[in-house]
Enzyme design. Structure first.
Site, short mmCIF file in Angstrom:
data_model
loop_
_atom_site.label_atom_id
_atom_site.label_comp_id
_atom_site.label_asym_id
_atom_site.label_seq_id
_atom_site.Cartn_x
_atom_site.Cartn_y
_atom_site.Cartn_z
CB CYS A 12 14.83 -45.53 25.17
SG CYS A 12 15.08 -45.58 23.40
CB CYS A 14 14.70 -41.91 21.02
SG CYS A 14 15.95 -43.09 21.46
#
Length: 146
Positions: A52, A54
C-alpha cells in the site's frame, strides 16, 4: 497500450523487499523463520510490510530511519503481508491475542514477547518522522544502547 499486471506487481514487490533489505532488515518468508527469529534473545523490531501507499511512503522510510538512534533493537526483521502469508500469520499469532492485525505495522519483541507496537492507524495519514519518533520512543524504553 497494455501493461502486464503481474510484471508490474513483481516490480513493486521487488522494490519493497529491497528497500527493507538495504535498511538492514532480514526477510522472514516462512513460519519456521519467524519462529526462529522470535526465539532470539534481546529485542527484535518486526516490520509488517505491504504494497500500500502508506507502506511505501511512510512505513518503509520510517523503518529505515528509526534505526539511526543510540538505542535500537538487536535484530531487525520483516514479514510481507499478502505475499508471505504463512510467515505473516505466524508472526501475528506470536504477537498474541491482544494484537490487532494491520499492515503496515511494527511490533517490538523483547525476549520473545510483544512489548510495543505501532499499528496502521499510527502510520496512515502521518508523516514518516512522526512514526520514527514513535519507534524511537519505544527503543528508548526497551532497547539497549548500541
Amino acid at each position: 497500450m497494455s501493461m502486464d499486471f503481474n510484471l508490474y506487481m513483481n516490480d513493486i514487490l521487488r522494490q519493497a523487499r529491497s528497500e527493507m533489505e538495504a535498511s538492514g532488515y532480514e526477510q522472514l518468508t516462512t513460519p519456521e523463520g519467524v519462529e526462529e527469529a522470535f526465539k532470539r534473545s534481546g529485542t527484535t523490531l518486526v516490520m509488517v510490510n505491504s504494497v500500500c501507499g502508506c507502506a511505501g511512503g511512510i512505513a518503509r522510510p520510517a523503518a529505515a530511519h528509526a534505526v539511526h538512534y543510540d538505542k535500537r533493537p538487536d535484530h531487525l526483521v520483516t514479514v510481507f503481508a499478502g505475499q508471505d502469508k504463512e510467515a505473516t500469520a505466524q508472526a501475528r499469532m506470536l504477537f498474541g491475542e491482544d494484537h490487532l492485525p494491520s499492515s503496515p505495522s511494527f511490533a517490538l519483541i523483547k525476549d520473545g514477547k510483544l512489548v510495543a507496537e505501532v499499528g496502521r492507524y499510527e502510520i496512515e495519514g502521518h508523516d514518516p518522522m512522526s512514526v520514527v519518533v514513535n519507534l524511537q520512543s519505544q527503543f528508548e524504553e526497551f532497547c539497549k544502547e548500541i
